[in-house]
Design an enzyme around this catalytic site. Structure first.
Site, PDB file in Angstrom:
ATOM      1  N   ASN A 119       0.861  -1.181   0.000  1.00 45.67           N
ATOM      2  CA  ASN A 119       0.000   0.000   0.000  1.00 45.67           C
ATOM      3  C   ASN A 119       0.899   1.234   0.000  1.00 45.67           C
ATOM      4  O   ASN A 119       1.468   1.591   1.023  1.00 45.67           O
ATOM      5  CB  ASN A 119      -0.888  -0.053   1.261  1.00 45.67           C
ATOM      6  N   LYS A 146       0.126   4.256  -0.351  1.00 42.31           N
ATOM      7  CA  LYS A 146      -0.544   5.435   0.241  1.00 42.31           C
ATOM      8  C   LYS A 146      -0.292   6.687  -0.619  1.00 42.31           C
ATOM      9  O   LYS A 146      -0.125   6.570  -1.826  1.00 42.31           O
ATOM     10  CB  LYS A 146      -0.100   5.628   1.701  1.00 42.31           C
ATOM     11  N   HIS A 172      -9.689   0.813   5.216  1.00 38.21           N
ATOM     12  CA  HIS A 172      -8.409   1.129   5.869  1.00 38.21           C
ATOM     13  C   HIS A 172      -8.661   2.130   7.000  1.00 38.21           C
ATOM     14  O   HIS A 172      -9.471   3.042   6.857  1.00 38.21           O
ATOM     15  CB  HIS A 172      -7.418   1.696   4.847  1.00 38.21           C
ATOM     16  N   GLU A 180      -7.051   4.613   7.976  1.00 38.15           N
ATOM     17  CA  GLU A 180      -6.831   6.020   7.622  1.00 38.15           C
ATOM     18  C   GLU A 180      -8.057   6.600   6.919  1.00 38.15           C
ATOM     19  O   GLU A 180      -8.399   7.767   7.110  1.00 38.15           O
ATOM     20  CB  GLU A 180      -5.562   6.152   6.758  1.00 38.15           C
ATOM     21  N   GLU A 220      -5.339  -5.175  10.568  1.00 40.28           N
ATOM     22  CA  GLU A 220      -4.353  -4.118  10.791  1.00 40.28           C
ATOM     23  C   GLU A 220      -4.658  -3.383  12.091  1.00 40.28           C
ATOM     24  O   GLU A 220      -5.444  -2.424  12.092  1.00 40.28           O
ATOM     25  CB  GLU A 220      -4.393  -3.113   9.636  1.00 40.28           C
ATOM     26  N   GLY A 257       2.331   2.131  10.940  1.00 34.31           N
ATOM     27  CA  GLY A 257       3.283   3.239  10.825  1.00 34.31           C
ATOM     28  C   GLY A 257       3.986   3.614  12.114  1.00 34.31           C
ATOM     29  O   GLY A 257       4.616   4.658  12.198  1.00 34.31           O
ATOM     30  N   SER A 296       3.363  -2.130  10.481  1.00 34.09           N
ATOM     31  CA  SER A 296       4.810  -2.191  10.752  1.00 34.09           C
ATOM     32  C   SER A 296       5.419  -3.560  10.445  1.00 34.09           C
ATOM     33  O   SER A 296       6.330  -4.014  11.144  1.00 34.09           O
ATOM     34  CB  SER A 296       5.110  -1.772  12.198  1.00 34.09           C
TER      35      SER A 296
END
Ligand code: PGA
Length: 252
Positions: free
Chosen positions: A9, A11, A96, A98, A168, A174, A214
């Site tokens: 991904n 992003k 996701h 985000e 996730e 991250g 991560s």
């Protein structure tokens, strides 16, 4: 019986030149492996280009980071599932964290998008994951169950076959704080059991469940060696071809 999958991904990263180079480096340095599919997930504007670069690699697919919840019409700036399919995109990433937090996507909205993707004969990479508070309060299983019941559980047994699940944990994305392989395995087994309770054992065993958060060359092997972890959805480490290729070499 189920596919191993490594998805990158990208992003909102990379300029045109860098995106092109990254795709080329991955193509050159990865060998086609029988049981592993690679999915590259760049920004919308790079999709066509990456699709054409990957045209001779039946094991490498291109995915989109989002799609519209609507089929077509007056939705300025949106990109429909049909448009994505039309240019050769095979996967769409949905749910996701985000998108859920910065764009306020609800389970209901995510379900609308899932239907668009399935109706257009593409595959969904459906993300779910709990916050650190949910985990500390021991509510992480309930949270994941809710995310799944309010979205993909509305699909028929035929439709769910086009879904890949990505677990996730938000606290791992991250941050460098990856879930331990036993924490991830525990949740993956829970998710598979949930799928089994609704769709039966055969379907539960055939659905790929990826870990994301991560994941990097030093922890991928440990994660991928677990029974219910079928691959990874990689963010930061997918932007460096060396790291991505090393993660690819981590499958047992
Ligand atoms: P990360 O991101 O690998 O940078 O933690 C994963 C993701 O958000 O898909």
């Amino acid at each position: 019986m189920r596919k191993k999958i490594l998805a990158g991904n990208w992003k909102m990263n990379l300029n045109n030149y860098e995106a092109n180079n990254l795709a080329k480096e991955i193509l050159v340095n990865s060998q086609k492996k029988e049981k592993i599919d690679i999915v590259l997930i760049p920004s919308y504007i790079y999709l066509s280009n990456v699709v054409s670069l990957c045209v001779n690699r039946p094991d490498i697919f291109v995915g989109s980071q989002d799609c519209s919840a609507y089929a077509s019409g007056a939705y300025t700036s949106e990109v429909s599932a049909n448009m994505l399919r039309n240019i050769g995109v095979k996967y769409v990433l949905l749910g996701h964290s985000e998108r859920r937090s910065y764009s306020f996507e609800t389970n209901e909205k995510i379900l609308q998008k899932i239907h668009q993707v399935i109706n257009n004969k593409m595959n969904v990479i459906f993300c779910c994951g709990e916050s650190i508070d949910h985990r500390n309060e021991n509510k992480h299983f309930d949270w994941i169950e809710k995310q799944i019941k309010e979205t993909i559980f509305y699909l028929s047994a035929e439709e769910i076959k086009n879904v890949i699940i990505a677990y996730e944990p938000i606290w791992a994305i991250g941050t460098g704080n990856t879930a331990t392989s036993s924490q991830a395995q525990e949740m993956h087994a829970f998710i598979r059991n949930l799928i089994k309770s609704k769709y039966g054992e055969f379907i539960a065993k055939s659905i790929s469940i990826l870990y994301g958060g991560s994941c990097n060359p030093s922890n991928a092997h440990d994660l991928f060696s677990k029974n219910d972890i079928d691959g990874g959805l990689i963010g930061g480490a997918s932007l460096k071809s060396d790291d991505f290729i090393q993660i690819l070499a981590s499958f047992k």
